[in-house]
Design a protein around this motif. Sequence first.
Motif, PDB file in Angstrom:
ATOM      1  N   UNK A 129       0.821  -1.210   0.000  1.00 46.38           N
ATOM      2  CA  UNK A 129       0.000   0.000   0.000  1.00 46.38           C
ATOM      3  C   UNK A 129       0.856   1.262   0.000  1.00 46.38           C
ATOM      4  N   UNK A 130       2.016   1.198   0.660  1.00 49.75           N
ATOM      5  CA  UNK A 130       2.899   2.363   0.734  1.00 49.75           C
ATOM      6  C   UNK A 130       3.594   2.611  -0.604  1.00 49.75           C
ATOM      7  N   UNK A 131       3.995   1.545  -1.271  1.00 50.99           N
ATOM      8  CA  UNK A 131       4.719   1.672  -2.549  1.00 50.99           C
ATOM      9  C   UNK A 131       3.848   2.384  -3.584  1.00 50.99           C
ATOM     10  N   UNK A 132       4.475   3.078  -4.515  1.00 50.84           N
ATOM     11  CA  UNK A 132       3.709   3.778  -5.555  1.00 50.84           C
ATOM     12  C   UNK A 132       2.826   2.814  -6.355  1.00 50.84           C
ATOM     13  N   UNK A 133       1.672   3.288  -6.717  1.00 44.37           N
ATOM     14  CA  UNK A 133       0.753   2.487  -7.523  1.00 44.37           C
ATOM     15  C   UNK A 133       1.385   2.227  -8.881  1.00 44.37           C
ATOM     16  N   UNK A 134       1.224   1.042  -9.389  1.00 43.26           N
ATOM     17  CA  UNK A 134       1.770   0.692 -10.687  1.00 43.26           C
ATOM     18  C   UNK A 134       3.112  -0.005 -10.619  1.00 43.26           C
ATOM     19  N   UNK A 135       3.707  -0.060  -9.439  1.00 44.98           N
ATOM     20  CA  UNK A 135       4.981  -0.772  -9.279  1.00 44.98           C
ATOM     21  C   UNK A 135       4.661  -2.247  -9.083  1.00 44.98           C
ATOM     22  N   UNK A 136       4.543  -2.955 -10.182  1.00 43.55           N
ATOM     23  CA  UNK A 136       4.079  -4.351 -10.144  1.00 43.55           C
ATOM     24  C   UNK A 136       5.203  -5.377 -10.111  1.00 43.55           C
ATOM     25  N   UNK A 137       6.428  -4.966 -10.442  1.00 43.57           N
ATOM     26  CA  UNK A 137       7.568  -5.884 -10.354  1.00 43.57           C
ATOM     27  C   UNK A 137       8.044  -5.824  -8.911  1.00 43.57           C
TER      28      UNK A 137
END
Length: 194
Positions: A147-155
């Motif tokens: 949830x903290x990580x930027x949205x769209x960082x899927x790797x």
Amino acid sequence: MKGMEYFEVECAEPVGAETYTQIADDILSDLNLNQSIGRLHIYIDPETPLFLAVGVIKKMPGLVYIRDFASALGMEEGVVLDIGTETYLSPMLSILWDTYGRDLITQPDRFTVKILVPGLDPREIEDVMVVDPSEGMFHDIIYALQWIAPEGFKVRRETIGEGFFSYVASENTLDEKEIDSLLKEKFACVGVTV
């Protein structure tokens, strides 16, 4: 951040660091993880783009055994458990059902469970582990970091070790050697040698 010995968000953009400090604080507070994490270092590189978090977990509560919340008494038809607190009743019943089958486990009332297996040793039943608090804790920490990580960082790449964790996320494929080197450097910030 309350409850932590060390907390830092490292980012080339001061406004981004401030924003992610607030986001991390809010999410960890909402999930009641501030008291469980001892040290946390978050590194954000908008150019790569890369989000990396490393941390140390405070001392975890111990394993919970049936003996911690129930007493076992041997009887001719099996074992009767006198439940002191219902907190762990549900996971205990699941374990007993998986081990002995639902048809051999009865619950005449809220505070009594019977295991209808003749000759069963009550001490053996009291030694059954019901809950490992660390399993849920690690899951909750990784969930919070997603949830903290930027949205769209899927790797993503996550690591859980003996009392520490890491979480790496990006939009792009990660260079393993570069990430390993960066992890080593950031783990040093929280006092962990990997």
